[in-house]
Design a protein around this motif. Structure first.
Motif, PDB file in Angstrom:
ATOM      1  N   THR A 294      41.341  34.488  43.121  1.00 44.03           N
ATOM      2  CA  THR A 294      42.674  35.041  42.890  1.00 44.03           C
ATOM      3  C   THR A 294      42.476  36.397  42.239  1.00 44.03           C
ATOM      4  O   THR A 294      42.275  36.512  41.035  1.00 44.03           O
ATOM      5  CB  THR A 294      43.498  34.115  41.991  1.00 44.03           C
ATOM      6  OG1 THR A 294      43.541  32.815  42.572  1.00 44.03           O
ATOM      7  CG2 THR A 294      44.906  34.636  41.829  1.00 44.03           C
ATOM      8  N   PHE A 322      48.030  37.193  43.456  1.00 46.25           N
ATOM      9  CA  PHE A 322      47.524  37.881  44.646  1.00 46.25           C
ATOM     10  C   PHE A 322      46.214  37.205  45.007  1.00 46.25           C
ATOM     11  O   PHE A 322      45.150  37.523  44.467  1.00 46.25           O
ATOM     12  CB  PHE A 322      47.318  39.379  44.373  1.00 46.25           C
ATOM     13  CG  PHE A 322      46.948  40.171  45.606  1.00 46.25           C
ATOM     14  CD1 PHE A 322      47.930  40.682  46.432  1.00 46.25           C
ATOM     15  CD2 PHE A 322      45.621  40.392  45.943  1.00 46.25           C
ATOM     16  CE1 PHE A 322      47.599  41.409  47.562  1.00 46.25           C
ATOM     17  CE2 PHE A 322      45.278  41.115  47.068  1.00 46.25           C
ATOM     18  CZ  PHE A 322      46.273  41.623  47.877  1.00 46.25           C
ATOM     19  N   ASP A 323      46.291  36.234  45.907  1.00 39.89           N
ATOM     20  CA  ASP A 323      45.160  35.379  46.244  1.00 39.89           C
ATOM     21  C   ASP A 323      44.442  35.961  47.455  1.00 39.89           C
ATOM     22  O   ASP A 323      45.012  36.054  48.545  1.00 39.89           O
ATOM     23  CB  ASP A 323      45.649  33.961  46.539  1.00 39.89           C
ATOM     24  CG  ASP A 323      44.499  32.972  46.641  1.00 39.89           C
ATOM     25  OD1 ASP A 323      43.344  33.406  46.540  1.00 39.89           O
ATOM     26  OD2 ASP A 323      44.760  31.771  46.829  1.00 39.89           O
ATOM     27  N   ALA A 389      46.257  45.279  47.056  1.00 38.06           N
ATOM     28  CA  ALA A 389      46.498  44.708  45.729  1.00 38.06           C
ATOM     29  C   ALA A 389      47.224  45.696  44.827  1.00 38.06           C
ATOM     30  O   ALA A 389      48.116  45.309  44.048  1.00 38.06           O
ATOM     31  CB  ALA A 389      45.168  44.290  45.107  1.00 38.06           C
ATOM     32  N   TRP A 392      50.875  45.882  45.873  1.00 38.63           N
ATOM     33  CA  TRP A 392      51.579  44.657  45.457  1.00 38.63           C
ATOM     34  C   TRP A 392      51.954  44.730  43.982  1.00 38.63           C
ATOM     35  O   TRP A 392      53.071  44.352  43.599  1.00 38.63           O
ATOM     36  CB  TRP A 392      50.671  43.459  45.731  1.00 38.63           C
ATOM     37  CG  TRP A 392      51.154  42.162  45.180  1.00 38.63           C
ATOM     38  CD1 TRP A 392      52.055  41.312  45.742  1.00 38.63           C
ATOM     39  CD2 TRP A 392      50.764  41.565  43.940  1.00 38.63           C
ATOM     40  NE1 TRP A 392      52.247  40.218  44.938  1.00 38.63           N
ATOM     41  CE2 TRP A 392      51.466  40.349  43.832  1.00 38.63           C
ATOM     42  CE3 TRP A 392      49.888  41.928  42.937  1.00 38.63           C
ATOM     43  CZ2 TRP A 392      51.312  39.499  42.736  1.00 38.63           C
ATOM     44  CZ3 TRP A 392      49.730  41.092  41.841  1.00 38.63           C
ATOM     45  CH2 TRP A 392      50.440  39.903  41.751  1.00 38.63           C
ATOM     46  N   HIS A 627      53.809  38.441  51.912  1.00 33.69           N
ATOM     47  CA  HIS A 627      53.037  39.676  51.812  1.00 33.69           C
ATOM     48  C   HIS A 627      51.792  39.633  52.671  1.00 33.69           C
ATOM     49  O   HIS A 627      50.778  40.207  52.344  1.00 33.69           O
ATOM     50  CB  HIS A 627      52.670  39.950  50.348  1.00 33.69           C
ATOM     51  CG  HIS A 627      53.634  40.902  49.709  1.00 33.69           C
ATOM     52  ND1 HIS A 627      53.230  41.989  48.998  1.00 33.69           N
ATOM     53  CD2 HIS A 627      54.984  40.925  49.696  1.00 33.69           C
ATOM     54  CE1 HIS A 627      54.275  42.644  48.545  1.00 33.69           C
ATOM     55  NE2 HIS A 627      55.347  42.016  48.945  1.00 33.69           N
ATOM     56  N   ALA A 636      50.311  36.311  48.618  1.00 30.28           N
ATOM     57  CA  ALA A 636      50.733  36.909  47.365  1.00 30.28           C
ATOM     58  C   ALA A 636      52.181  36.546  47.097  1.00 30.28           C
ATOM     59  O   ALA A 636      52.956  36.257  48.014  1.00 30.28           O
ATOM     60  CB  ALA A 636      50.566  38.432  47.405  1.00 30.28           C
TER      61      ALA A 636
END
Length: 650
Positions: A294, A322-323, A389, A392, A627, A636
């Protein structure tokens, strides 16, 4: 208060045109001419750097004054000419003074980086500790006093290992960076910023403002023997949507990219106005915690006051994830493949030393091309993951109206006791790329990115402040009040991913760390500083405090989205029974045995030749909500579709 921010957009030149003849050049022809120029400049730069790779030359450049005692200017090529260091073109090649400037500018940048590394190395040598693995407080103070201003612990650790390796091999400490490192590698980029309008003229297209027209003087042959072998060429490239129409375009840098998408890459810097982020005075913020699978775990927080007027941090309690587990696994497989190819490539090279074998040489060339392709894939995938990322995080900050993003600084920490495999996996992480992308995007939106000390963020409770070493009472078991346990829904997996405390805390470990990070940032604003040269904002002192979750009222509760279920019940309609796992029709009497499992064939809702777009549209909507789009195996938490209602959170 507004300021300007400089960004770089990378575009590809799709064609060129000779100004004198009006002849159009395709992408390959334009790349060939730029390649001739890059080879000439790289050869001049490499010979200049190799000739000045001495301790005396680096000391003269570090002094900052010329032979007459005057300060050296900021432009690299002017500084080298003040010192009497000039570049010489290859034999039989005629170049202008602007081409010499580009080579000297590139050499000056490489030598100035070497001066910084040399200062770090000399500071480490001057304060060499008795135990290189662990310095005392007095040794650290002596090192900070001898080192340059912007020195970090990560740089100290790397230079210490470098000196220790030289000491093990030679039995003495090095004197300068030139003893432990070879001359730096010179890339084939063309720094057009060192030239003037007699060599390059950037601008927008006359009929299309979204097109970049770069007018540059390029060689018409591989080895120009006179000035008649140089011709003006206009390189056309389409500007991306990230470059606004009011942005001022600067002089770009040209480079060639080989492989599948080969061509001329134009690194175009541009200036646009942006609000200046504030250092203190933040009320809403987002705390971000790093992870391995993650990648980012965030939470929103707000600074308020309690009934007696003391500062207090409150949070809504919703974790943001946010994986990137799938992408991390893909990167690990690519790195393993790269190491395997590198091993075979080195084996082929050892076999070819001292012998001539065309078949083996062809295999080596094939493996070398495959190695470059895998390396490019790793770079592109890591860069895309980093920017995804960062975007996001910025989307959540804008949706929550946050003015600051607090993120832990892991450069001051070093993990110990891990295996070699885990250290290699952590060493190949993209945290630096994520932080650089996050800083750039936040700067465009006027959001401050603040780094805080990372030590102890995961070892304490965000509610009561207990640590794992504290005991609840004096019982013989000494059970700690705060501890990490296995996740309730993943009891069979390795690792302790859950945090529990005697105060009633029970939530994800990374989520608890994100709350402590946000609290440290909001409560420690009095100890926040902005670096005068780099502009990075960081908190120099740790200030911990409890984080109080708030209960959502009816106004804050959003209507949950309807779940994607084929048996969802709609008011006023009758429900359809679930399709049985086996066929509803009985098996024929003449067939012995049990009918194999299977579903009843469904009648298609579309006619022959018509594409069923309903499910496709629903799947695309679901992907946008989660996402997805950068990569299928990245999930995410989507940002809020509407801002938080204005009400007191205290």
């Amino acid at each position: 208060m507004t300021a300007t921010v400089t960004a770089t957009a990378t575009v590809t030149a799709f064609r060129g045109m000779e100004v004198s003849t009006g002849r159009l050049l395709n992408a390959d022809a334009a790349a060939r001419r730029v390649g001739w120029l890059s080879v000439i400049v790289r050869d001049m730069t490499a010979r200049l750097v190799a000739g000045r790779w001495t301790a005396e030359s680096l000391a003269a450049l570090a002094a900052g004054v010329d032979q007459a005692g005057k300060p050296l200017p900021g432009k690299g090529w002017v500084a080298l000419r003040r010192l009497g260091w000039v570049s010489v073109p290859p034999a039989g090649v005629v170049v202008s003074d602007r081409v010499r400037r580009m080579a000297e500018e590139h050499a000056a940048r490489l030598l100035r980086l070497a001066v910084h590394r040399d200062a770090l190395l000399r500071a480490v040598i001057a304060s060499w500790p008795a135990n290189p693995a662990r310095r005392t407080q007095a040794e650290w103070e002596a090192l900070w006093a001898a080192g340059p201003e912007a020195m970090t612990k990560a740089e100290v650790r790397n230079r210490t290992r470098q000196v220790l390796g030289f000491l093990t091999g030679h039995g003495r400490l090095p004197v300068s960076i030139v003893e432990v490192e070879a001359p730096p590698y010179v890339s084939g980029q063309v720094l057009l910023a060192a030239a003037d309008r007699q060599q390059v003229a950037p601008g927008r297209g006359e009929d299309d403002p979204a097109r970049h027209a770069l007018r540059v003087l390029l060689p018409a042959v591989e080895r120009p023997a006179s000035y008649r072998d140089w011709a003006w060429v206009v390189l056309d490239a389409n500007l991306p949507a990230s470059v606004p129409a009011h942005a001022a375009l600067l002089t770009p840098t040209l480079r060639l990219v080989a492989g599948r998408g080969r061509g001329v890459r134009v690194d175009l810097p541009f200036i646009r106005p942006a609000p200046l982020p504030q250092v203190v005075g933040h009320q809403r913020a987002i705390g971000v915690d790093w992870g391995y699978n993650t990648l980012l775990t965030a939470t929103t927080a707000r600074l308020g006051t309690d009934r007696v007027g003391r500062p207090r941090v409150t949070t809504a309690g919703k974790p943001l994830f946010f994986d990137a587990t799938g992408v991390s696994a893909k990167l690990l497989r690519l790195r393993t493949l790269r190491e395997q190819i590198r091993t075979r490539l080195d084996h082929y090279q050892r076999l070819l030393d001292g012998r001539h074998d065309d078949t083996l040489a062809a295999k080596r060339d094939t493996l070398a091309a495959e190695h470059d392709r895998v390396c490019a894939r790793i770079r592109n995938l890591g860069r895309s993951l980093a920017w995804a990322a960062a975007r996001w995080t910025i989307d959540h900050a804008l949706a929550e109206r946050a003015t600051a993003i607090y993120i832990e600084d892991l450069t001051t920490m070093q993990t110990r006791g891990l295996s070699r495999t885990m250290n290699r996996r952590l060493g190949g992480h993209i945290r630096g790329a994520v932080f650089a992308a996050l800083t750039h995007l936040a700067r465009r939106e006027g959001i401050a990115v603040v780094t805080i000390p990372a030590r102890g963020t995961s070892a304490g409770c965000p509610r009561c402040g207990r640590y794992a070493t504290d005991a609840v009472n004096a019982d013989p078991a000494h059970r700690p009040g705060f501890r990490h346990v296995k996740a309730p829904d993943r009891a069979t997996t390795r690792g302790h991913k859950w945090s529990v405390c005697a105060c009633g805390l029970c939530l994800d470990r990374d989520h608890a760390a994100a709350e402590r990070i946000a609290a440290r940032g909001l409560l420690g604003q009095a100890h926040t500083r902005r670096h005068r040269t780099t502009g990075q904002i960081r908190t120099v002192k740790t200030v911990d405090g409890p984080v109080r979750p708030i209960a959502k009222t009816s106004r804050d509760r959003r209507v949950p989205a309807a779940k994607s279920s084929r048996n969802r019940r709609v008011p006023g309609e009758t429900t359809t029974p679930r399709t049985p796992l086996r066929r509803a029709t009985p098996a024929p009497a003449h067939i012995a045995g049990q009918r194999p499992a299977g579903r009843t064939p469904q009648t298609p809702s579309h006619t022959e030749g018509q594409v069923p777009t309903k499910n496709l549209r629903r799947r695309r909507t679901r992907d946008r909500q989660t996402h997805r789009g950068f990569h299928w195996y990245v999930t995410a938490t989507p940002p809020r579709t509407r801002p938080v209602p204005r009400r007191s959170l205290s």
